[in-house]
Write an enzyme that holds these catalytic residues in place. Structure first.
Site, PDB file in Angstrom:
ATOM      1  N   GLY A   1       0.893  -1.230  -0.133  1.00  0.00           N
ATOM      2  CA  GLY A   1       0.047  -0.055   0.061  1.00  0.00           C
ATOM      3  C   GLY A   1       0.815   1.261   0.066  1.00  0.00           C
ATOM      4  O   GLY A   1       0.160   2.375   0.150  1.00  0.00           O
TER       5      GLY A   1
ATOM      6  N   SER B   1       2.583   8.255   2.168  1.00  0.00           N
ATOM      7  CA  SER B   1       1.564   7.038   2.558  1.00  0.00           C
ATOM      8  C   SER B   1       1.846   6.629   4.085  1.00  0.00           C
ATOM      9  O   SER B   1       2.920   6.644   4.498  1.00  0.00           O
ATOM     10  CB  SER B   1       1.833   6.117   1.571  1.00  0.00           C
ATOM     11  OG  SER B   1       1.380   6.005   0.358  1.00  0.00           O
TER      12      SER B   1
ATOM     13  N   ASP C   1      -1.505  -6.098  -7.547  1.00  0.00           N
ATOM     14  CA  ASP C   1      -2.836  -5.729  -7.363  1.00  0.00           C
ATOM     15  C   ASP C   1      -3.833  -6.507  -6.639  1.00  0.00           C
ATOM     16  O   ASP C   1      -3.958  -7.647  -7.210  1.00  0.00           O
ATOM     17  CB  ASP C   1      -3.301  -5.635  -9.072  1.00  0.00           C
ATOM     18  CG  ASP C   1      -4.671  -4.915  -9.168  1.00  0.00           C
ATOM     19  OD1 ASP C   1      -5.547  -5.142  -8.126  1.00  0.00           O
ATOM     20  OD2 ASP C   1      -4.986  -4.268 -10.105  1.00  0.00           O
ATOM     21  N   VAL C   2      -4.267  -6.151  -5.581  1.00  0.00           N
ATOM     22  CA  VAL C   2      -4.965  -6.949  -4.707  1.00  0.00           C
ATOM     23  C   VAL C   2      -6.387  -7.312  -5.318  1.00  0.00           C
ATOM     24  O   VAL C   2      -7.152  -8.244  -5.002  1.00  0.00           O
ATOM     25  CB  VAL C   2      -5.392  -6.466  -3.319  1.00  0.00           C
ATOM     26  CG1 VAL C   2      -3.883  -6.204  -2.543  1.00  0.00           C
ATOM     27  CG2 VAL C   2      -6.249  -5.203  -3.464  1.00  0.00           C
TER      28      VAL C   2
ATOM     29  N   ALA D   1     -11.911   3.680  -3.366  1.00  0.00           N
ATOM     30  CA  ALA D   1     -13.227   3.879  -3.776  1.00  0.00           C
ATOM     31  C   ALA D   1     -13.236   4.863  -4.834  1.00  0.00           C
ATOM     32  O   ALA D   1     -12.374   5.759  -5.034  1.00  0.00           O
ATOM     33  CB  ALA D   1     -14.262   4.371  -2.549  1.00  0.00           C
TER      34      ALA D   1
ATOM     35  N   TYR E   1     -17.516  10.281   3.721  1.00  0.00           N
ATOM     36  CA  TYR E   1     -16.840   9.083   3.768  1.00  0.00           C
ATOM     37  C   TYR E   1     -17.806   7.767   3.149  1.00  0.00           C
ATOM     38  O   TYR E   1     -16.919   6.730   2.561  1.00  0.00           O
ATOM     39  CB  TYR E   1     -16.224   8.635   5.284  1.00  0.00           C
ATOM     40  CG  TYR E   1     -15.224   7.498   5.246  1.00  0.00           C
ATOM     41  CD1 TYR E   1     -13.925   7.914   4.655  1.00  0.00           C
ATOM     42  CD2 TYR E   1     -15.269   6.452   5.770  1.00  0.00           C
ATOM     43  CE1 TYR E   1     -12.851   7.016   4.553  1.00  0.00           C
ATOM     44  CE2 TYR E   1     -14.121   5.630   6.124  1.00  0.00           C
ATOM     45  CZ  TYR E   1     -12.867   5.776   5.534  1.00  0.00           C
ATOM     46  OH  TYR E   1     -11.877   4.871   5.486  1.00  0.00           O
TER      47      TYR E   1
ATOM     48  N   LYS F   1     -14.964  -0.219   5.294  1.00  0.00           N
ATOM     49  CA  LYS F   1     -14.298  -0.192   6.496  1.00  0.00           C
ATOM     50  C   LYS F   1     -14.843  -1.077   7.813  1.00  0.00           C
ATOM     51  O   LYS F   1     -14.263  -1.897   8.669  1.00  0.00           O
ATOM     52  CB  LYS F   1     -13.477   1.194   7.269  1.00  0.00           C
ATOM     53  CG  LYS F   1     -12.729   2.202   6.281  1.00  0.00           C
ATOM     54  CD  LYS F   1     -11.563   1.171   6.178  1.00  0.00           C
ATOM     55  CE  LYS F   1     -10.250   2.164   5.720  1.00  0.00           C
ATOM     56  NZ  LYS F   1      -9.396   1.334   5.351  1.00  0.00           N
TER      57      LYS F   1
ATOM     58  N   THR G   1      -2.770  12.429   3.905  1.00  0.00           N
ATOM     59  CA  THR G   1      -1.896  11.781   2.754  1.00  0.00           C
ATOM     60  C   THR G   1      -2.879  11.874   1.524  1.00  0.00           C
ATOM     61  O   THR G   1      -3.805  12.579   1.379  1.00  0.00           O
ATOM     62  CB  THR G   1      -2.152  10.204   3.198  1.00  0.00           C
ATOM     63  OG1 THR G   1      -3.626   9.886   3.086  1.00  0.00           O
ATOM     64  CG2 THR G   1      -1.689   9.855   4.627  1.00  0.00           C
TER      65      THR G   1
ATOM     66  N   SER H   1      -4.570  10.002  -0.075  1.00  0.00           N
ATOM     67  CA  SER H   1      -5.715   9.454  -0.109  1.00  0.00           C
ATOM     68  C   SER H   1      -6.641  10.575   0.458  1.00  0.00           C
ATOM     69  O   SER H   1      -8.161  10.340   0.537  1.00  0.00           O
ATOM     70  CB  SER H   1      -5.955   8.192   0.742  1.00  0.00           C
ATOM     71  OG  SER H   1      -5.537   7.283   0.095  1.00  0.00           O
TER      72      SER H   1
HETATM   73  C1  IMJ Z   1     -11.806   9.945   2.791  1.00  0.00           C
HETATM   74  C2  IMJ Z   1     -13.152  10.461   2.342  1.00  0.00           C
HETATM   75  C3  IMJ Z   1     -13.850  11.316   3.090  1.00  0.00           C
HETATM   76  C4  IMJ Z   1     -13.548  11.575   4.251  1.00  0.00           C
HETATM   77  C5  IMJ Z   1     -12.549  11.194   4.866  1.00  0.00           C
HETATM   78  C6  IMJ Z   1     -11.562  10.498   3.903  1.00  0.00           C
HETATM   79  N1  IMJ Z   1     -11.714  11.345   5.978  1.00  0.00           N
HETATM   80  C7  IMJ Z   1     -10.675  10.814   5.835  1.00  0.00           C
HETATM   81  C8  IMJ Z   1     -10.295  10.131   4.809  1.00  0.00           C
HETATM   82  C9  IMJ Z   1     -12.366  12.361   7.088  1.00  0.00           C
HETATM   83  C10 IMJ Z   1      -9.679  10.832   7.275  1.00  0.00           C
HETATM   84  C11 IMJ Z   1      -9.188   9.451   4.452  1.00  0.00           C
HETATM   85  N2  IMJ Z   1      -9.184   7.989   4.740  1.00  0.00           N
HETATM   86  C12 IMJ Z   1      -9.474   7.304   6.098  1.00  0.00           C
HETATM   87  C13 IMJ Z   1      -9.681   7.094   3.698  1.00  0.00           C
HETATM   88  O1  IMJ Z   1      -9.959   5.933   3.861  1.00  0.00           O
HETATM   89  C14 IMJ Z   1      -9.515   7.255   2.464  1.00  0.00           C
HETATM   90  C15 IMJ Z   1      -9.720   6.372   1.272  1.00  0.00           C
HETATM   91  C16 IMJ Z   1      -9.960   6.757  -0.228  1.00  0.00           C
HETATM   92  C17 IMJ Z   1      -9.672   7.928  -0.693  1.00  0.00           C
HETATM   93  C18 IMJ Z   1      -9.693   8.165  -1.832  1.00  0.00           C
HETATM   94  C19 IMJ Z   1      -9.403   9.413  -2.848  1.00  0.00           C
HETATM   95  C20 IMJ Z   1      -9.052   9.682  -4.193  1.00  0.00           C
HETATM   96  C21 IMJ Z   1      -9.917   8.434  -4.806  1.00  0.00           C
HETATM   97  N3  IMJ Z   1     -10.258   7.153  -4.020  1.00  0.00           N
HETATM   98  C22 IMJ Z   1     -10.185   7.153  -2.638  1.00  0.00           C
HETATM   99  N4  IMJ Z   1     -10.611   5.874  -2.196  1.00  0.00           N
HETATM  100  C23 IMJ Z   1     -10.226   6.000  -0.744  1.00  0.00           C
HETATM  101  O2  IMJ Z   1     -10.167   8.527  -5.993  1.00  0.00           O
END
Ligand code: IMJ
Length: 255
Positions: free
Chosen positions: A14, A20, A65-66, A96, A156, A163, A194, A196
């Site tokens: 990851g 990261s 690639d999982v 996502a 989220y 999750k 990060t 993400s």
């Molecule tokens: C992600 C989205 C909405 C709110 C969020 C987050 N908050 C936090 C995150 C409050 C802390 C980050 N997080 C915990 C994640 O698990 C992010 C996962 C993620 C992020 C992206 C961004 C770009 C994309 N796809 C993604 N898929 C998963 O294209």
């Protein structure tokens, strides 16, 4: 102080870039004396992960690639050829579609829902299956989760559901893998800047919210990494099926 992971062989999945959490974890594992195998997603990433691995105690950089069973099988094969037992696996990945993290949750389509589940939750089963045969001396499998699994966090959305699924998956794996002396846990990290997270609208507002956390600050990647070291090390030997919050205490607050 003796190093906590001396003589151990660890796989970290990851790492996307130097921000990261997986990279902070690889650094901490390396600092504590572990030998590492890292994975990258797609040929395009190979070079940058190889660059990041210099300076760390990395024995192999492998594609994974999982969502692809052939790549998981090849990972098992490559790690097997290294002829040493695997002691720790760090699963630090999720995905996502961006649209599913911005529009109303009610608009989540089937394909986006299943993609988030596949990459972010099922992958823990896939990685456990691919690595269990190599953990012949027992070991530790850890993943990263977030509070959005049990509480509603704006935007989220589909990741929160993924999750929740990941956390339940972690517990079922922990119950079954205990007999092989493999522990399975999750670290629930507070918001960290990060790639993400930065992609998310309103993320700075969420970071500001950390002023209400007991420690009055945000979560530092290095403290998530140190918790991962604990779980992977012998110090964590009695801990399995657990969610360890590394969030400056934010999770306990009502308001
Ligand atoms: C992600 C989205 C909405 C709110 C969020 C987050 N908050 C936090 C995150 C409050 C802390 C980050 N997080 C915990 C994640 O698990 C992010 C996962 C993620 C992020 C992206 C961004 C770009 C994309 N796809 C993604 N898929 C998963 O294209």
């Amino acid at each position: 102080m003796p190093k906590l992971l001396e003589g151990k062989f660890a796989l970290v999945l990851g790492i996307a870039n130097k921000w990261s959490l997986a990279y902070a974890i690889a650094e901490a594992f390396s600092r504590e004396g572990a030998t590492l195998a890292l994975t990258y997603l797609g040929e395009r990433q190979k070079g940058s992960i190889e660059e990041l691995s210099t300076g760390l105690n990395v024995a192999a950089v492998l594609p994974c690639d999982v969502t692809r069973d052939d790549e998981l099988a090849a990972l098992t094969e490559s790690l097997g050829r290294m002829n040493r037992p695997l002691h720790a696996v760090m699963h630090s990945l999720a995905f996502a579609n961006r649209e599913d993290l911005t529009r109303p949750f009610l608009e989540t389509g089937r394909a986006g829902f299943l993609l988030a589940q596949d990459v972010s939750a099922y992958s823990l089963v896939a990685v456990a299956r691919a690595t269990a045969p190599l953990m012949t001396e027992g070991g530790s499998l850890s993943t990263l989760t977030y509070l959005g699994s049990t509480r509603v966090v704006p935007n989220y959305n589909v990741m929160g559901v993924a999750k929740a699924s990941l956390e339940a998956t972690m517990r079922y794996l922990a119950s079954e893998m205990g007999e092989r002396k493999v522990r399975v846990n999750a670290i629930s990290a507070g918001p960290v800047k990060t790639a993400s997270a930065r992609a998310i609208k309103g993320f700075s507002t969420i970071l500001d919210g950390a002023q209400r956390a007991p420690l009055r600050r945000n979560t530092d990647p290095a403290e998530v990494a140190d918790a991962a070291v604990f779980l992977a090390s012998d110090l964590g030997r009695g801990v399995t099926g657990n969610i360890l919050f590394v969030d400056a205490g934010a999770q306990i607050m009502g308001l």
